[in-house]
Design a protein around this motif. Structure first.
Motif, short mmCIF file in Angstrom:
data_model
loop_
_atom_site.label_atom_id
_atom_site.label_comp_id
_atom_site.label_asym_id
_atom_site.label_seq_id
_atom_site.Cartn_x
_atom_site.Cartn_y
_atom_site.Cartn_z
N PRO A 196 -8.26 2.42 -15.45
CA PRO A 196 -6.81 2.61 -15.30
C PRO A 196 -6.22 1.50 -14.43
O PRO A 196 -6.91 0.92 -13.58
CB PRO A 196 -6.71 3.98 -14.63
CG PRO A 196 -8.02 4.20 -13.98
CD PRO A 196 -9.03 3.45 -14.81
N PRO A 197 -4.95 1.20 -14.61
CA PRO A 197 -4.32 0.14 -13.80
C PRO A 197 -4.26 0.59 -12.33
O PRO A 197 -4.26 1.76 -12.04
CB PRO A 197 -2.94 -0.02 -14.39
CG PRO A 197 -2.72 1.17 -15.25
CD PRO A 197 -4.05 1.75 -15.59
N PRO A 198 -4.22 -0.40 -11.42
CA PRO A 198 -4.15 -0.05 -10.00
C PRO A 198 -2.90 0.76 -9.70
O PRO A 198 -1.83 0.48 -10.21
CB PRO A 198 -4.14 -1.40 -9.26
CG PRO A 198 -4.44 -2.43 -10.29
CD PRO A 198 -4.26 -1.83 -11.63
N PRO A 203 -11.09 1.06 -20.99
CA PRO A 203 -10.73 0.19 -19.87
C PRO A 203 -10.36 1.02 -18.64
O PRO A 203 -9.92 2.16 -18.77
CB PRO A 203 -9.52 -0.60 -20.40
CG PRO A 203 -8.97 0.25 -21.50
CD PRO A 203 -10.12 1.00 -22.07
N SER A 241 -4.77 9.43 -10.95
CA SER A 241 -5.95 9.77 -11.71
C SER A 241 -6.12 11.24 -11.87
O SER A 241 -5.72 12.08 -11.25
CB SER A 241 -7.23 9.19 -11.14
OG SER A 241 -7.21 8.95 -9.80
N ALA A 290 -2.32 3.78 -10.51
CA ALA A 290 -2.06 4.86 -11.45
C ALA A 290 -2.66 6.15 -10.92
O ALA A 290 -3.69 6.15 -10.27
CB ALA A 290 -2.63 4.52 -12.82
#
Length: 153
Positions: free
Chosen positions: A147-149, A145, A153, A151
């Motif tokens: 990554p959450p907004p 999935p 990288s 987050a």
């Protein structure tokens, strides 16, 4: 349509498709399940010649996978058609020899389509890829999935 640009598996599939189409029409086997083999032969020709007719169009999967499914359907249908009339084949050769010869040509064409599909599938690595999904495989794996907004990288 440039026949010289085709691979040997593609040429073999074209020969099988044409034999199935001609054998089905002249041999009179285009009835009931014979229609399925007839449509599979047309679909095989479309899969093979689509890159030449429309270079920007892509198949939703690998060419070998499509050829395997289409060729397998044609081979199974034509062999089952032969098995249903095997007892009457001598009668057909006696009274309608031309139809019987073309029917056998259609059966051989269906089997050749199946063999060419298998060869193309193996030439691509033997991994079944159909559909427009991300991985296209049948192993059940999916992409991780996102990554959450916000987050890092």
């Amino acid at each position: 349509m440039d026949f010289n640009k085709l691979s040997s598996n593609d040429k073999l599939a074209v020969y099988g498709s044409v034999a199935t189409l001609v054998g089905g029409i002249v041999g009179g086997t285009v009835s009931a399940l014979g229609w399925l083999a007839f449509l599979a032969a047309i679909a095989m020709l479309v899969v093979i010649f689509l890159p030449q007719f429309s270079p920007t169009t892509t198949l939703p999967g690998s060419k070998g996978s499509f050829m395997l499914v289409i060729g397998g359907v044609a081979a199974i249908v034509m062999v089952l058609g032969l098995l249903t009339i095997i007892g009457l084949l001598g009668y057909y050769f006696q009274f309608a020899a031309l139809n019987a010869i073309f029917f056998v040509i259609g059966v051989i064409g269906g089997v050749v389509m199946g063999w060419a599909g298998w060869q193309a599938f193996q030439a691509e690595g033997g991994k079944f890829q159909m559909g427009s999904g991300g991985t296209g495989g049948t192993s059940g794996e999916s992409a991780p999935p996102p990554p959450p907004p916000g987050a890092a990288s």
